[in-house]
Write an enzyme that holds these catalytic residues in place. Structure first.
Site: not given
Length: 407
Positions: A148, A181, A261-263, A318-320
């Protein structure tokens, strides 16, 4: 001549008063030898002095040891006693005061934590969403950060702590994974101090956790917050906006403050090893409870490897899209209820339809939609899994091939 044995010797006499009722009537009393009496008196006096001296010494020793021992010990102890240093390198040369383990972690990991911004004006920008941190993972310039922070960026700028080489570097985006992320960026530099990865499976609740960030280069370099590990072996579900598929990630909860800031920076143990990558985005729902979140480094390593090799993360699909079917509302049948089948997926090719209930997958009983995620998360693309579904009173068996989750 008189016999010598019968010779009468002179003796001292003294006058004795005789009374009628005196029992000594008729007896002769001799005066004791004065010299002998004096000697005995002297010996008694010396003995009394010795006894008195010993008694005084014992009493004084008792009073000193019992009554005043604490004060005497304290008076002989320095007021500011230094703790044993962790190592010779942990002594501040200016003050000679021993540093604690948190100082050591900050010193060892700090050089590997960088400031990251997507502001074209570099670190002069003030937008909160434009600045964060990153961790050098390879000495040739590879850095992990939060996606992000660099999302939709025209220019990504990296500043090394202490302004190493006196430069602010422009970085290129190697790849990213929106769900976790995480993103990998690269700068053109060599011999960088890469962080040491630990093993997040070995951490315990109550362990110290140190969050380190470097959000704005020299201005707030080496921002450090301290807390404890609040929870381990916990997972968080992230939904794919395109397919609706949900992925599960193992996270670390801590009360160490992780802000904008520290993310993207490092979550460390006391040994200076990285045990997680801080993420403000993954911890959004915990904000009000004072708990911060980092994706565990064991989980992050798998994602980092894929991004460096392929520029993206591919997951078995799987597609569900669905929810959990409850037994009391589905004729006693409980499992994963299928709302939508993604076109072209293995589930669609196997003939599974909306309204079906998956009750078994890969030989494992399914009681909720979460069970499906748990079953396929360690599988590979192309794996074929036996599947059992319930449809309108009948059970249908089929085989479902896992495909790539194309975002």
């Amino acid at each position: 001549m008189p016999n010598d044995d019968n010779e009468v010797k002179d003796v001292d006499w003294r006058e004795v008063n005789i009374e009628d009722n005196d029992n000594s009537l008729g007896q002769i009393k001799f005066k004791k030898n004065r010299n002998r009496s004096r000697l005995k008196s002297a010996l008694r006096f010396v003995l009394m002095v010795v006894v008195a001296s010993i008694s005084g010494a014992v009493t004084a020793a008792y009073i000193v040891n019992v009554k005043y021992s604490d004060s005497l010990v304290k008076s002989n102890t320095p007021i500011f006693q230094k703790k044993k240093a962790l190592s010779s390198n942990n002594i501040n040369s200016d003050t000679s005061v021993a540093e604690n383990s948190i100082n050591k972690v900050a010193q060892e990991v700090g050089p590997s934590v960088v400031g990251v911004t997507n502001d074209p004006n570099g670190f002069k920008g003030k937008g909160e969403d434009a600045a964060g941190s990153g961790v050098i993972i390879r000495s040739d310039g590879y850095i992990v950060t939060n996606y992000h922070i660099v999302q939709d960026a025209n220019t990504i700028t990296v500043k090394l702590p202490n302004g190493k080489n006196g430069n602010v570097f422009k970085a290129t985006l190697v790849g990213f994974d929106d769900l976790s992320d995480l993103a990998i960026i690269k700068i053109n530099s060599r011999n960088l101090p890469a962080a040491v990865f630990g093993d997040s499976s070995k951490i315990k609740i109550g362990d110290n956790a140190v969050a380190i960030g470097n959000p704005l280069g020299e201005e707030f370099q080496g921002s450090v917050t301290l807390g404890i590990i609040s929870a381990i072996n916990k997972s968080i579900n992230m939904s794919d906006d395109t397919t609706g598929e949900i992925s599960k990630y193992k996270i670390i909860e801590t009360d160490a403050v992780i802000n904008q800031g520290n993310s993207g920076g490092a979550l460390c143990n006391e040994n200076g090893e990285i045990i997680g990558i801080n993420s403000l985005k993954l911890g959004t729902k915990y904000t009000d409870s004072g708990i911060s979140v980092a994706i565990s480094i064991n989980e992050a390593k798998k994602i980092i490897d894929q991004i460096i090799k392929n520029g993206k993360v591919t997951r078995p699909f799987l597609g569900v899209v669905g929810g959990t079917a409850l037994a009391d509302k589905n004729n006693g049948i409980q499992g994963a209820y299928i709302k939508t089948v993604v076109s072209g997926s293995g589930l669609a090719k196997a003939g599974i339809k909306p309204g079906d209930i998956i009750v078994e997958l890969d030989g494992v009983k399914v009681t909720s939609i979460d069970d499906i995620r748990d079953i396929i998360q360690d599988k590979k693309i192309g794996d074929k899994l036996p599947c059992k579904v319930y449809r309108k009173g009948k059970y249908i068996k089929c085989e479902v091939a896992l495909s790539e989750n194309k975002e």
